[in-house]
Motif scaffolding. Structure first.
Motif, PDB file in Angstrom:
ATOM      1  N   THR A   1     -19.167  25.915 -27.133  1.00 36.79           N
ATOM      2  CA  THR A   1     -20.399  25.789 -26.563  1.00 36.79           C
ATOM      3  C   THR A   1     -20.266  24.343 -26.289  1.00 36.79           C
ATOM      4  O   THR A   1     -19.502  23.381 -26.900  1.00 36.79           O
ATOM      5  CB  THR A   1     -21.729  26.070 -27.281  1.00 36.79           C
ATOM      6  N   GLU A   2     -21.060  23.882 -25.522  1.00 39.86           N
ATOM      7  CA  GLU A   2     -21.363  22.404 -25.132  1.00 39.86           C
ATOM      8  C   GLU A   2     -21.763  21.451 -26.204  1.00 39.86           C
ATOM      9  O   GLU A   2     -21.231  20.572 -26.815  1.00 39.86           O
ATOM     10  CB  GLU A   2     -22.335  22.075 -24.155  1.00 39.86           C
ATOM     11  N   ALA A   3     -22.781  22.107 -27.225  1.00 43.21           N
ATOM     12  CA  ALA A   3     -23.222  21.604 -28.562  1.00 43.21           C
ATOM     13  C   ALA A   3     -22.188  21.368 -29.424  1.00 43.21           C
ATOM     14  O   ALA A   3     -21.801  20.673 -30.065  1.00 43.21           O
ATOM     15  CB  ALA A   3     -24.385  22.164 -28.977  1.00 43.21           C
ATOM     16  N   GLU A   4     -21.401  22.624 -29.656  1.00 42.08           N
ATOM     17  CA  GLU A   4     -20.247  22.614 -30.443  1.00 42.08           C
ATOM     18  C   GLU A   4     -19.062  21.682 -30.205  1.00 42.08           C
ATOM     19  O   GLU A   4     -18.426  20.898 -31.115  1.00 42.08           O
ATOM     20  CB  GLU A   4     -19.800  24.153 -30.501  1.00 42.08           C
ATOM     21  N   SER A   5     -18.739  21.647 -28.890  1.00 43.46           N
ATOM     22  CA  SER A   5     -17.820  20.641 -28.262  1.00 43.46           C
ATOM     23  C   SER A   5     -18.256  19.265 -28.611  1.00 43.46           C
ATOM     24  O   SER A   5     -17.481  18.428 -29.102  1.00 43.46           O
ATOM     25  CB  SER A   5     -17.639  20.713 -26.990  1.00 43.46           C
ATOM     26  N   ARG A   6     -19.432  18.757 -28.381  1.00 44.85           N
ATOM     27  CA  ARG A   6     -20.039  17.455 -28.734  1.00 44.85           C
ATOM     28  C   ARG A   6     -19.600  16.990 -29.969  1.00 44.85           C
ATOM     29  O   ARG A   6     -19.374  15.757 -30.529  1.00 44.85           O
ATOM     30  CB  ARG A   6     -21.195  17.249 -28.266  1.00 44.85           C
ATOM     31  N   ILE A   7     -20.224  18.034 -30.891  1.00 48.10           N
ATOM     32  CA  ILE A   7     -20.258  17.718 -32.628  1.00 48.10           C
ATOM     33  C   ILE A   7     -18.570  17.501 -32.807  1.00 48.10           C
ATOM     34  O   ILE A   7     -18.439  16.804 -33.529  1.00 48.10           O
ATOM     35  CB  ILE A   7     -20.783  18.916 -33.208  1.00 48.10           C
ATOM     36  N   ALA A   8     -17.816  18.418 -32.361  1.00 43.66           N
ATOM     37  CA  ALA A   8     -16.485  18.466 -32.675  1.00 43.66           C
ATOM     38  C   ALA A   8     -15.564  17.075 -32.358  1.00 43.66           C
ATOM     39  O   ALA A   8     -15.059  16.486 -32.884  1.00 43.66           O
ATOM     40  CB  ALA A   8     -15.589  19.678 -32.121  1.00 43.66           C
TER      41      ALA A   8
ATOM     42  N   THR B   1     -19.082  24.223 -39.557  1.00 43.14           N
ATOM     43  CA  THR B   1     -18.476  25.559 -39.855  1.00 43.14           C
ATOM     44  C   THR B   1     -17.912  26.371 -38.865  1.00 43.14           C
ATOM     45  O   THR B   1     -16.671  27.086 -38.828  1.00 43.14           O
ATOM     46  CB  THR B   1     -19.252  26.153 -40.910  1.00 43.14           C
ATOM     47  N   ARG B   2     -18.944  26.643 -38.096  1.00 44.04           N
ATOM     48  CA  ARG B   2     -18.653  27.738 -36.870  1.00 44.04           C
ATOM     49  C   ARG B   2     -17.390  26.935 -36.048  1.00 44.04           C
ATOM     50  O   ARG B   2     -16.464  27.877 -35.401  1.00 44.04           O
ATOM     51  CB  ARG B   2     -19.766  27.724 -35.886  1.00 44.04           C
ATOM     52  N   VAL B   3     -17.244  25.779 -35.737  1.00 47.93           N
ATOM     53  CA  VAL B   3     -16.193  25.268 -34.788  1.00 47.93           C
ATOM     54  C   VAL B   3     -14.928  25.544 -35.486  1.00 47.93           C
ATOM     55  O   VAL B   3     -14.000  25.739 -35.027  1.00 47.93           O
ATOM     56  CB  VAL B   3     -16.411  23.533 -34.822  1.00 47.93           C
TER      57      VAL B   3
END
Length: 913
Positions: free
Chosen positions: A854-861, A889-891
């Motif tokens: 997701t956008e949020a996951e991409s930014r954190i990654a 963890t999900r990423v």
């Protein structure tokens, strides 16, 4: 080459410069005392350049040719004129041909800068066919007009393969900073041409004179000449049968060689030394006998050479000795003979001036005529010098004509860029002239110069005093126009309104369409800036008058003002159309003032349309011209800072706006200070400092209210302040800004700012917790046809942010993704980052494949892969550390990695695909 004995090191450096094609444009300056062999080195550099495929444009003027308009330019570009003329825009081609006397200049004067533009275009055109060397010997004697044109043209070179090769004599007056070689705008390598050792002098003497000196004689020659090869040659040449040497000084040795010649030969040499047209047939007509016959002994003595029908001295010092060899009275008679056969008014006037030893009405009239001719050709500096000479030689019983000539000289010096010299002339006139129109004219001109350098208070005093002393309508209109413009930029809009009306009234009484057109245009501009309705009819009348004029009205022409009025009333399309027209005309005509002004206006306009790269190119042009001419230095820096802000160069923008703000305060120019606060507010906004932005906007508002400014930028500032204040929790300030907007817009906001008004009101509602009211305002904003893409992108961001707060996550994601796409397309990194952060705050993830981030996951990654800790990521995204840990963890699971290092490697590999 015989004269290059002992110069291997210098030639190696010239060869290296010719070989560095990727470093062009560049320059080489051969610098040394007279007689050291600079010209021989220069000639060898020319020969080597030609042998390597360079096209060489060259000139070598004498000291007496240095006063002629465009003399150097004629030598440099004249032989290639037929080749380059077809490649030039018509106005530039006409100006260049007129400057080189290839066509009649007509009644209307050409702008000197049109010639500079044409020269730049000609150099660029020739450089596309082959690399160029612009070679100038004795550059200290290049005429001022040619030097200014060439300096202006070379400063505009970017990557063209052009090498400048100069030779300059030490000890001559330092060149003007805007002239050559210092003003060329390219990196110039300085090669000192110094003394030669004894062995090299021995070989030169043996080669040139055909004999060798004894060892003691050679030691004496080396010591007495200080290693100067010309001096050494003359010392060796002076050795008589008994082995005795002539006088020590080089000038004395040369004078001795000329003194032994018959009188008729010395006369012929002096004539050739003082001429500006070294044509054998013309000089024969002047002296009344065949020049070749008279010069035969000088030719045999290697004092002069004749090639292609032209007489040239083998060294400038020999020419100086020849000129000094005849008494003053005889030399004046020779000048009068040359005046009688001169081929142009300027050459005739130059010789008559040199022959005059007291005021002479006929000579003064000739100089005046020549000055007018030079002015029509666009040679401002040459015409200024001629006008000044005419003033000096005007009889004392004709004070009015004398003053008029000095006034014309001052105006021409100012136009040529030498304001300080013009100021000296005008100050003297103010001390000498009695009360009357001529004294008022001098005061007006001096005020213009003082105002240009920021001394506007002194300028206003001069103008007011002049206004009280003259009833001449044309002069009154000019003075009132100057007062109007200065009043606007120094914070007295009410005064500007009144003065603009007086300027129009004065122009109406003159029945002069040029004065009336300019006064009407300025009146329309003041009305626009103050928010006074009805400017449209006035600017249309001014445009109609301008259409029937043959002359250009310059910076404050109706065509130019029409663009300003359109921009300051929010009519972006019309502003762009007008500015592009004016900019093209200015470029074709070589009007640097108009080019700079139109480029500034067009850059400010295309910023609104989101063309930031185009704005950046224009801002560079404005700043370059500001640094070169000293004009518009404050707004040029504000503009560059404005553009840099959009491009994400916030540190550079802050430095520039600080410079502009300090300069505006020092000059007490409140209108420019208003502009710097607007840019500062934008910088703070881009940096995410809404409270600081609100402070800067508030400062701009206070200036606008104090001065009475109510144009489109003021309306935009008031709405931006309301939004920034509301976003930073300053409800009272936001309300004040909106109230000020209602007052400035008269309760009827222009169409172009309705979207901004809805967004500002939405920010106020949202700050008060009235989210549904805010949503309605933003919906209304988005229902309006977008006029400015950056404004629309910000509205989408605001709508998406509000939808997230209302927990309408799908709508929030949709609006934010539209905003992200818009900001990405515009190329504004600060707002791309801000939108991504906002997307990351939306809970859940978009519908996609199960393994897509997701956008949020991409930014954190991305942040983790960049080396940030969980705590740093949480702070950057306004999340809890626990949320970052869970998401990470999900990423890991989706990407298929087990560590931060593997994640960084995987994301890096994906980015390279």
């Amino acid at each position: 080459m015989e004269g290059l004995i002992g110069r291997a090191a210098e030639l190696e450096r010239i060869d290296a410069a010719l070989a560095r094609h990727d470093a062009l444009p560049a320059g080489v300056l051969l610098h040394g005392e007279a007689g050291m062999g600079k010209t021989m080195l220069w000639l060898e550099g020319v020969r080597r350049a030609q042998s390597q495929g360079f096209r060489v444009l060259q000139c070598a003027l004498t000291v007496h040719e240095s006063g002629l308009a465009f003399a150097g330019l004629a030598d440099l570009i004249g032989p290639s004129l037929d080749e380059v003329i077809p490649a030039l825009p018509a106005p530039q081609a006409i100006a260049l041909e007129a400057a080189l006397a290839r066509r009649s200049a007509g009644a209307s004067p050409f702008d000197e800068r049109a010639v500079a533009f044409a020269l730049h275009a000609a150099l660029s055109s020739l450089a596309r066919r082959a690399p160029i060397v612009v070679a100038i010997d004795d550059v200290q004697w290049l005429d001022r007009s040619s030097a200014l044109m060439l300096a202006y043209a070379t400063r505009r070179l970017r990557s063209e393969p052009v090498l400048l090769l100069f030779a300059e004599r030490a000890g001559e007056p330092t060149a003007d900073a805007q002239s050559l070689p210092r003003g060329s705008g390219v990196e110039v390598e300085r090669i000192h041409v110094g003394p030669l050792p004894m062995g090299a002098l021995h070989r030169i003497i043996r080669t040139r004179l055909g004999f060798s000196l004894t060892r003691p004689q050679l030691l004496t020659v080396t010591t007495k000449s200080d290693g100067n090869p010309l001096h050494a040659l003359e010392l060796a040449r002076s050795i008589g049968p008994g082995g005795t040497m002539g006088g020590d000084g080089l000038a004395g040795l040369l004078a001795d060689r000329i003194a032994v010649l018959p009188d008729r030969v010395r006369d012929a040499l002096a004539l050739a030394a003082i001429t500006t047209e070294p044509d054998v047939e013309l000089l024969s007509s002047a002296i009344g006998t065949p020049l070749r016959r008279d010069l035969r002994p000088a030719l045999e003595a290697d004092l002069v050479r004749i090639a292609a029908g032209q007489v040239r001295f083998t060294h400038p010092l020999i020419a100086a000795a020849a000129e000094a060899s005849v008494p003053d009275g005889r030399r004046a008679a020779l000048h009068r003979r040359l005046a009688g056969v001169a081929r142009s008014p300027e050459v005739r006037a130059a010789h008559l001036e040199r022959a005059a030893d007291a005021p002479d009405a006929a000579v003064a009239d000739a100089l005046d005529e020549a000055a007018r001719s030079a002015h029509r050709r666009g040679a401002r500096a040459a015409s200024a010098s001629l006008y000044e000479g005419a003033g000096r030689l005007t009889l004392s019983d004709d004070p009015e004509r004398r003053a008029q000539r000095f006034l014309a000289a001052a105006a021409a010096w100012y136009e040529a860029g030498d304001g300080p010299h013009a100021e000296v002339i005008l100050t003297a006139l103010l001390e000498q002239l009695p009360r009357g129109d001529q004294r008022c004219e001098a005061a007006w001109q001096l005020g213009v110069i003082r105002d240009e350098v920021g001394q506007w208070k002194e300028a206003i005093d001069l103008w007011r005093a002049a206004l009280a002393d003259t009833e001449d309508g044309r002069l009154r209109s000019r003075i009132l126009c100057s007062l109007t413009i200065t009043a606007l930029y120094t914070g007295s809009v009410d005064d500007a309104i009144r003065l603009s009306m007086d300027a129009v009234d004065a122009a109406e009484r003159t029945a002069d369409p040029a004065h009336l057109a300019r006064a009407l245009a300025i009146r329309a501009f003041i009305m626009t800036m103050s928010g006074t309705p009805g400017h449209e009819m006035i600017i249309e009348r001014a445009l109609t008058l301008e259409a029937d004029l043959d002359e250009s009205l310059g910076d404050w022409s109706p065509a130019a003002i029409a663009a300003e009025c359109a921009r300051h009333t929010g009519d972006v399309a019309a502003a762009r159309r007008h500015y592009e027209t004016v900019l093209q005309r200015a470029a074709d005509a070589g009007d640097a003032n108009q080019e700079q002004w139109a480029a500034f206006g067009l850059a400010s306009t295309v910023l609104l349309t989101g063309e930031f790269r185009r704005a950046s190119e224009l801002a560079d042009a404005v700043l370059d011209l500001a640094d070169q001419t000293g004009q518009m230095r404050i707004p040029a820096r504000s503009l560059r800072a404005h553009v840099d802000t959009y491009l994400g160069n916030l540190d550079a923008a802050r430095r520039l706006v600080d410079e502009a703000m300090a300069a505006a305060r020092a000059a007490d120019e409140t209108t420019h200070l208003f502009g710097t606060y607007v840019v500062l507010a934008l910088i703070e906004l881009f940096a995410g400092h809404d409270a600081a932005a609100a402070d800067a906007y508030a400062s701009a508002r206070r200036i606008a209210q104090d001065t009475g400014l109510r144009h489109a930028t003021v309306l935009r500032v008031l709405l931006a302040e309301a939004e920034a204040a509301a976003s930073s929790g300053r409800a009272e300030q936001a309300d004040s800004a909106l109230a000020a907007f209602d007052d400035a817009s008269g309760g009827s906001p222009p169409t172009w700012c309705v979207e901004l008004l809805h967004r500002a009101r939405a920010a106020v509602h949202a700050a008060d917790g009235r989210l549904r009211e805010a949503d309605l305002e933003l919906s209304a904003a988005l229902s309006i046809e977008a006029s400015a893409p950056f404004d629309r992108a910000r509205t989408l961001l605001a709508a998406g942010t509000l939808a997230r707060r209302l927990r309408e996550h799908n709508r929030a994601r949709m609006e934010l993704e539209r905003a992200l796409a818009a900001f990405t397309a515009l190329g504004v990194p600060a707002w791309v980052e801000r939108t991504r952060l906002e997307l990351g705050r939306i809970p859940g993830r978009r519908a996609a494949r199960g393994d897509e981030l997701t956008e949020a996951e991409s930014r954190i990654a991305e942040l983790v892969a960049a080396g940030r800790s969980n705590k740093e990521v949480a702070a950057a995204l306004f999340l809890s550390v626990k949320t970052v840990e869970v998401t990470l963890t999900r990423v890991y699971g989706k990407v298929g990695v087990r560590s931060r290092a593997e994640l960084a490697h995987r994301l890096g590999a994906v980015a390279k695909q």
